[in-house]
Design an enzyme around this catalytic site. Structure first.
Site, mmCIF file in Angstrom:
data_model
loop_
_atom_site.group_PDB
_atom_site.id
_atom_site.type_symbol
_atom_site.label_atom_id
_atom_site.label_comp_id
_atom_site.label_asym_id
_atom_site.label_seq_id
_atom_site.Cartn_x
_atom_site.Cartn_y
_atom_site.Cartn_z
ATOM 1 C CD GLN A 159 18.963 -32.920 -2.747
ATOM 2 O OE1 GLN A 159 18.128 -33.634 -2.178
ATOM 3 N NE2 GLN A 159 19.479 -33.619 -3.898
ATOM 4 C CD GLN B 258 12.271 -19.103 4.811
ATOM 5 O OE1 GLN B 258 11.875 -17.994 4.741
ATOM 6 N NE2 GLN B 258 12.307 -19.985 5.831
ATOM 7 C CB THR C 67 -0.073 -5.888 -27.019
ATOM 8 O OG1 THR C 67 -0.009 -4.771 -27.859
ATOM 9 C CG2 THR C 67 -1.045 -5.576 -25.970
ATOM 10 C CB SER D 31 -6.795 -1.233 -13.282
ATOM 11 O OG SER D 31 -6.016 -1.651 -12.380
ATOM 12 C CD GLU E 217 4.856 1.252 -17.243
ATOM 13 O OE1 GLU E 217 4.834 0.576 -18.563
ATOM 14 O OE2 GLU E 217 5.780 1.885 -17.358
HETATM 15 C C1 LIG Z 1 4.779 3.702 -6.793
HETATM 16 C C2 LIG Z 1 4.062 3.926 -7.962
HETATM 17 C C3 LIG Z 1 4.368 4.794 -8.817
HETATM 18 C C4 LIG Z 1 3.493 4.759 -10.020
HETATM 19 N N1 LIG Z 1 3.929 5.354 -10.993
HETATM 20 C C5 LIG Z 1 2.946 5.854 -12.055
HETATM 21 C C6 LIG Z 1 3.314 6.959 -13.050
HETATM 22 O O1 LIG Z 1 4.232 7.360 -13.075
HETATM 23 N N2 LIG Z 1 2.202 7.162 -13.924
HETATM 24 C C7 LIG Z 1 0.892 6.834 -13.766
HETATM 25 O O2 LIG Z 1 0.081 6.924 -14.540
HETATM 26 N N3 LIG Z 1 0.633 5.968 -12.914
HETATM 27 C C8 LIG Z 1 1.673 5.412 -11.748
HETATM 28 N N4 LIG Z 1 1.529 4.395 -10.810
HETATM 29 C C9 LIG Z 1 -0.036 4.021 -10.629
HETATM 30 C C10 LIG Z 1 -0.223 2.468 -11.073
HETATM 31 O O3 LIG Z 1 -0.053 2.330 -12.557
HETATM 32 C C11 LIG Z 1 -1.549 1.915 -10.524
HETATM 33 O O4 LIG Z 1 -1.310 1.991 -8.861
HETATM 34 C C12 LIG Z 1 -1.939 0.717 -10.944
HETATM 35 O O5 LIG Z 1 -2.183 0.741 -12.487
HETATM 36 C C13 LIG Z 1 -3.213 0.151 -10.380
HETATM 37 O O6 LIG Z 1 -4.026 0.918 -10.233
HETATM 38 P P1 LIG Z 1 -4.731 1.049 -8.963
HETATM 39 O O7 LIG Z 1 -3.669 1.369 -7.807
HETATM 40 O O8 LIG Z 1 -5.804 2.587 -8.950
HETATM 41 O O9 LIG Z 1 -5.547 -0.183 -8.614
HETATM 42 P P2 LIG Z 1 -7.003 -0.361 -9.009
HETATM 43 O O10 LIG Z 1 -7.010 -0.252 -10.557
HETATM 44 O O11 LIG Z 1 -8.033 0.142 -8.144
HETATM 45 O O12 LIG Z 1 -7.075 -1.995 -8.596
HETATM 46 C C14 LIG Z 1 -7.275 -2.418 -7.541
HETATM 47 C C15 LIG Z 1 -7.068 -3.630 -7.521
HETATM 48 O O13 LIG Z 1 -8.271 -4.498 -8.385
HETATM 49 C C16 LIG Z 1 -7.582 -5.228 -9.275
HETATM 50 N N5 LIG Z 1 -8.461 -5.040 -10.632
HETATM 51 C C17 LIG Z 1 -8.671 -3.937 -11.193
HETATM 52 N N6 LIG Z 1 -9.380 -4.106 -12.253
HETATM 53 C C18 LIG Z 1 -9.660 -5.443 -12.472
HETATM 54 C C19 LIG Z 1 -10.185 -6.221 -13.526
HETATM 55 N N7 LIG Z 1 -10.767 -5.800 -14.604
HETATM 56 N N8 LIG Z 1 -10.107 -7.752 -13.273
HETATM 57 C C20 LIG Z 1 -9.326 -7.999 -12.241
HETATM 58 N N9 LIG Z 1 -8.615 -7.286 -11.144
HETATM 59 C C21 LIG Z 1 -8.812 -6.032 -11.354
HETATM 60 C C22 LIG Z 1 -6.124 -4.539 -9.452
HETATM 61 O O14 LIG Z 1 -5.466 -5.531 -10.173
HETATM 62 C C23 LIG Z 1 -5.944 -4.550 -7.998
HETATM 63 O O15 LIG Z 1 -5.512 -5.626 -7.401
HETATM 64 C C24 LIG Z 1 2.123 4.238 -9.793
HETATM 65 C C25 LIG Z 1 1.744 3.622 -8.813
HETATM 66 C C26 LIG Z 1 2.798 3.266 -7.764
HETATM 67 C C27 LIG Z 1 2.184 2.732 -6.406
#
Ligand SMILES: Cc1cc2nc3c(=O)[nH]c(=O)nc-3n(C[C@H](O)[C@H](O)[C@H](O)COP(=O)(O)OP(=O)(O)OC[C@H]3O[C@@H](n4cnc5c(N)ncnc54)[C@H](O)[C@@H]3O)c2cc1C
Length: 440
Positions: free
Chosen positions: A279, A336, A313, A132, A363
């Site tokens: 329903q 369900q 955006t 993120s 994303e």
């Molecule tokens: C199958 C798959 C394909 C993907 N493909 C790509 C790709 O092609 N290229 C690429 O670059 N990435 C890719 N990703 C990565 C994806 O974009 C990230 O998994 C995503 O952005 C979340 O990052 P993270 O998993 O590190 O979670 P983290 O950022 O570690 O977040 C963990 C949790 O904390 C929450 N969180 C984090 N920051 C905050 C905040 N400030 N406020 C509130 N909540 C927060 C998040 O919402 C989440 O619930 C892919 C991921 C998957 C699973």
């Protein structure tokens, strides 16, 4: 003027994408989900048929379709299989930083190649320790003369194991956060690029997801997509244009879950009736239909804003957040309706449910979309209503026609409105002193 009708060209684009999805994707979707593999033959056919790379600009030999056209295509592909649709769409994600880049020579180098040849390009901001928080990138880009040397690991990279080219985001100094981020096009065959094992996933198994290690990878200066300090904005601009497509994935998958549930509800009998006659089931289907329609409109609006050259955006976050969340709800409600059979692998719903879960993560997670939306609503958004303390409220008919010289004073604490030449010494409701009153 508002218009909700597709142009004849868009109807044709939708028809072609639908035919491709039904003929080339649907029949093989469950197989590739089961064996956890990405069929290159299907990706190649997607390239040949034009449903992949539809947005390469015309000046570089592409079809030059807009984002509305793209989301129409994506909805159809995802309706057949969200995983394969993700892999097919990934070229648009990988190419978006190039489209937005100011490096014209780089566009001339890669766009015609991607348009003419079956080549894949992936997108990489995420790393094992961050997703993120794009400003938290650690992959290092060190200047060496005019070149850059990359060292680090990118993770979760869709099509990373298959792609010829990679849009890689890195940093010249992690402590600089946003200001340090830069971006490059890296080729898979360059020395120092290695690909990790395919990451096993809950759903969207038709898409390839891997880690990429970069060890002393030399990137020539020509391959700079964004110099240090411009990479973060490039990544955000990319997401603003690609998030409507994530919404379109969700609409497509949700639409299929709804259609399968409708079909099942018309056939399944319980207590002497079709379950579609109950329903409770009808209301579920009504909710599904309304949510799919709403989500599609939001997705189209975001895509339309991008096509108009507006900053999409906020509309992109609105549509992505809404569409991705309703898609999971719809898949769950469809399951369900199928009840026991929905929980089996003999029917399509369990796969759609697994596939849909990812929409709320990649994303930009649902939480990140809310962060963007709350930031906007609490910040840049311009309200129409006056501030509460300036609200011109008359509480009863006697005060509508005020005597000349009479003034309305509002207590900024409890909202009491006092009419008179002067504010009262003390508020009769909350007892705050005269200074709490403001002339309305
Ligand atoms: C199958 C798959 C394909 C993907 N493909 C790509 C790709 O092609 N290229 C690429 O670059 N990435 C890719 N990703 C990565 C994806 O974009 C990230 O998994 C995503 O952005 C979340 O990052 P993270 O998993 O590190 O979670 P983290 O950022 O570690 O977040 C963990 C949790 O904390 C929450 N969180 C984090 N920051 C905050 C905040 N400030 N406020 C509130 N909540 C927060 C998040 O919402 C989440 O619930 C892919 C991921 C998957 C699973």
């Amino acid at each position: 003027m508002l218009g909700f009708q597709l142009t004849p060209e868009q109807v044709e684009i939708q028809k072609k994408a639908r035919e491709f999805a039904l003929k080339e994707i649907l029949p093989v979707a469950w197989y590739y989900d089961a064996v956890d593999d990405t069929p290159m033959a299907v990706l190649r056919k997607a390239w040949e048929s034009g449903v992949m790379n539809a947005d390469i600009p015309k000046e570089y030999g592409g079809r030059g379709l807009g984002l509305v056209d793209s989301v129409i295509i994506t909805e159809e592909l995802a309706a057949a299989c969200a995983g394969l649709a993700t892999s097919i769409f990934d070229n648009s994600l990988g190419m978006e930083p190039l489209r937005l880049s100011t490096n014209v020579d780089l566009k001339k180098k890669y766009f015609p190649d991607l348009a003419r040849n079956f080549k894949l390009i992936c997108f990489a901001t995420s790393e094992p320790t961050m997703g993120s928080d794009v400003s938290g990138i650690r992959c290092l880009a060190q200047r060496d003369g005019e070149d850059y040397i990359l060292n680090g690991t990118k993770y979760w990279i869709t099509n990373g194991g298959l792609a010829d080219y990679m849009s890689i985001f890195a940093t010249v100094a992690p402590e600089k956060k946003h200001e340090g981020i830069c971006a490059f096009i890296v080729e898979k065959n360059w020395k120092g690029v290695s690909i990790g094992r395919r990451i096993p996933k809950l759903g969207q198994r038709g898409s390839n997801t891997v880690g990429i290690r970069l060890t002393d990878v030399r990137v020539p200066k020509e391959n700079v997509l964004a110099p240090p300090g411009e990479g973060f904005v490039l990544a955000m601009k990319t997401f603003a244009r690609t998030r409507p497509s994530i919404g379109a994935f969700a609409v497509g998958a949700a639409r299929s879950a709804m259609e399968f549930a409708i079909d099942y509800a018309k056939r399944r009998r319980a207590f002497g009736s079709k379950i579609a006659d109950f329903q409770a089931i009808q209301h579920k289907i009504a909710d599904m239909y309304q949510k799919v329609e709403t989500a599609r409109l939001l997705v189209w609006k975001a895509a339309w804003e991008a096509d108009q050259g507006m900053d999409p955006t906020i509309a992109a976050s609105v549509s992505t957040r809404y569409a991705t969340e309703i898609a999971f709800d719809i898949a769950s409600e469809a399951l369900q309706i199928f009840a026991g059979y929905g929980y089996t692998r003999m029917f399509p719903i369990e796969k759609i449910l697994r596939d849909c879960r990812l929409f709320r993560i990649y994303e930009g997670t649902s939480e990140v979309q809310r962060l963007i939306l709350s930031g906007y609503a609490l910040g840049a958004y311009t309200p129409v209503m006056p501030a509460l303390e300036d609200l011109p409220v008359h509480l009863d008919k006697d005060t509508i026609h005020l005597e000349p010289g009479t003034t309305a004073w509002r207590c900024r604490i409890c909202g009491h409105v006092h009419y008179g030449v002067e504010a009262p010494e003390e508020c009769p409701y909350c007892f705050f002193p005269k200074s709490a009153f403001k002339k309305v």
